[in-house]
Structures are given as C-alpha cells and as structure tokens.
Design an enzyme around this catalytic site. Sequence first.
Site, PDB file in Angstrom:
ATOM      1  N   ASP A 220       7.373 -11.879 -19.682  1.00 25.90           N
ATOM      2  CA  ASP A 220       7.027 -10.459 -19.683  1.00 25.90           C
ATOM      3  C   ASP A 220       6.226 -10.201 -20.950  1.00 25.90           C
ATOM      4  O   ASP A 220       6.343 -10.951 -21.933  1.00 25.90           O
ATOM      5  CB  ASP A 220       8.291  -9.581 -19.666  1.00 25.90           C
ATOM      6  CG  ASP A 220       7.994  -8.177 -19.173  1.00 25.90           C
ATOM      7  OD1 ASP A 220       8.277  -7.880 -17.993  1.00 25.90           O
ATOM      8  OD2 ASP A 220       7.438  -7.375 -19.962  1.00 25.90           O
TER       9      ASP A 220
ATOM     10  N   TYR B 235      -5.049   1.453  -9.228  1.00 28.29           N
ATOM     11  CA  TYR B 235      -3.966   0.604  -8.724  1.00 28.29           C
ATOM     12  C   TYR B 235      -4.336   0.049  -7.351  1.00 28.29           C
ATOM     13  O   TYR B 235      -4.264  -1.157  -7.104  1.00 28.29           O
ATOM     14  CB  TYR B 235      -2.703   1.456  -8.647  1.00 28.29           C
ATOM     15  CG  TYR B 235      -1.451   0.773  -8.135  1.00 28.29           C
ATOM     16  CD1 TYR B 235      -0.990  -0.413  -8.689  1.00 28.29           C
ATOM     17  CD2 TYR B 235      -0.695   1.371  -7.121  1.00 28.29           C
ATOM     18  CE1 TYR B 235       0.184  -0.997  -8.229  1.00 28.29           C
ATOM     19  CE2 TYR B 235       0.479   0.792  -6.667  1.00 28.29           C
ATOM     20  CZ  TYR B 235       0.914  -0.389  -7.220  1.00 28.29           C
ATOM     21  OH  TYR B 235       2.078  -0.956  -6.774  1.00 28.29           O
TER      22      TYR B 235
HETATM   23  C1  AKB Z   1       4.007   3.228  -6.948  1.00 29.26           C
HETATM   24  O1  AKB Z   1       4.439   4.330  -6.609  1.00 29.26           O
HETATM   25  O2  AKB Z   1       3.036   3.015  -7.655  1.00 29.26           O
HETATM   26  C2  AKB Z   1       4.716   2.026  -6.389  1.00 29.26           C
HETATM   27  C3  AKB Z   1       4.108   1.600  -5.105  1.00 29.26           C
HETATM   28  C4  AKB Z   1       4.312   2.392  -3.891  1.00 29.26           C
HETATM   29  O3  AKB Z   1       3.442   0.623  -5.074  1.00 29.26           O
HETATM   30  N1  AKB Z   1       6.084   2.281  -6.253  1.00 29.26           N
END
Ligand code: AKB
Length: 307
Positions: free
Chosen positions: A33, A138
């Site tokens: 980590d 993301y």
């Molecule tokens: C987030 O909310 O970023 C995560 C996911 C759904 O990947 N928990």
Amino acid sequence: MKILVTGALGQLGSELIPSLGERYGFDSILATDVREGNLKGVRMVKMDVTSLDSLKKLIRDEGIEEVFHLAAILSANGEKNPDLAYSVNMNGTWNILAASRDNDVKKVIIPSTIGVFGPDTPKKMVPPETIIRPRTMYGITKLASEFLGQYFSDRFGLDCRGLRFPGLISYSSPPGGGTTDYSIEMIMAAARGQSYQCFLKEDARLPMMYMPDAISSLISLSEADPKSLKRRMDYHVSAFSFTPGELYAELRKRRPEFTVTFKPDYRQEIADQWPESLDVSESARDWGFSPAYGFSSMIDDMLKHIS
Ligand code: AKB
C-alpha cells in the site's frame, strides 16, 4: 503460489487479504500500500504503484505469481483530484501489467466498476456490452484499465481477469472516497445512534453488494477455469439495488429514532451517470456468481457487527 495485493489497506484489500490468507496460507501473500500500516498475519511493504522500477523489483525479487491489483482512486476523490486519479489508475495499472508480463506472473486480477458507465448508458439491467462513454476521471481510467487487461492478454498471453463492482458495503474498514460511500455512512450512523446528512438525493437508485459477496466473487473469478470464461475484464456483479430513501426506511424499521436529511452535493452528478441495476447473468453462467446476501440480510449483518 505467491500473491501480491496492491492497495492492501483499502476497503477491499483489508477484507480480501484475510480470505486469501485462509485459503492459500498467510505466508503466500505480500501486501502493499502507499500508506504505512499493518494487516494481521501478512507481510506488508510500503510501495507506490506509480513507481515502475520498485514494482518490477518487488515482483521479481519475491517471485510473485498472481496479482490482485486493487490500488485505485475512487470516483468522488477522482473528481476532486483528477491528476492523481489519472496517475494512480492509469500509470499504476500499466505498471502492474508491464511488471507482471516481464516477470512471468501467471494471473492478474483487476476490479473495475460501474463508474465506467456514462450518462448515455441505459439505466436498468445493464449488460456488460452497452453504451459506455464515461465522463468522470475514475470511469475513464477504469475503462482504459479494462482495455489494457484485454490487450496484455491478447498480445502477451498474460491471464488478466476483471469484474465491474457496484457500490460495496462493509463495516470493517472505512470506504475510500466513492459515490456509494453514503450507504456505509448511513448504516454506521444508525448503528451508533447518530443522525445523518446524505450527499445523494433520496431517489438515487444504484446497484450494490455486501463485502463478503464481493470477496468471494473476486476469488471465484480468479480460480475459474479459463476455458469457461467468455469475457475477460468486465464481468458484472451486483446483489441488489436501492435508493438512499429506501435504505433510510429500512433502517427506521430497526432504529425508529434514526433521522436522515438529504443535501445532495457534487457526488449526485456522478451517481446520475450510473445505472440503477446490472445484468449479472454471464457471471452466473461462466463462473457461478451467486451472492449470499440480500438488501435486508446485509443491513441486519452490518448493524449486528457495528453494534
Ligand atoms: C465509487 O463509488 O466510486 C465506488 C464504485 C461504485 O466503484 N464505490
């Protein structure tokens, strides 16, 4: 078998490692980590996945044969710091794959997420193949990670596998900056006799799963016979879908004094882009995905453990 787990101190890692340890022996696990910390029974090394040289050296020196690459910046934190999310999620995944390829690692497991979906994705019972145009850092980086895993499998014969997780609910370690974290925070507040202010709207329906099912799905996918796998990086898993309002109502049945107020913030915009439910039939067919917990049994188990 020698197993490397990155992001070991995160929500997923800290629960996956004890299960891997019980299954394969704690000596076979090396946990890493970027933060300092300890996990019972396993050797822990502080390491940043964005450093290719240290990763290559570690994988080579330790004779790693299988990797669970969990280190990632989640959706909400990724919108607060997109540069960091790009670096950790993109470069970190590239580094893991390149270091694994160069050191004869046998298998790499990389969780993906419902974050790969975007505003054009259909909302209900979404299958793995659909309209996928993510608009968060993301989502963009995790979708690219899925393609990288596919590429390393096709091009270099590295056995890469992955699944798209919904929101994950757990009690033993805090959630790590995601949009679905509200569900854990709300249950924790109810269990502790506190009130809660929810950052999503009352009717924001999202797919979810309890952590024990997430852990067993990762292990089942990693152990599945490669001949039965028709997909590589994007198997769907999910156990139920609910809204913050429905969670509140269930908690009120068990804790009548509990109160929630709703004050949506920037995370609502992220939730708006995600589906309400997932089609998990290919995971059931190919590697036997079958979650044990439903919405109600998850809440009861969470409250029991937190209390
Ligand atoms: C987030 O909310 O970023 C995560 C996911 C759904 O990947 N928990």
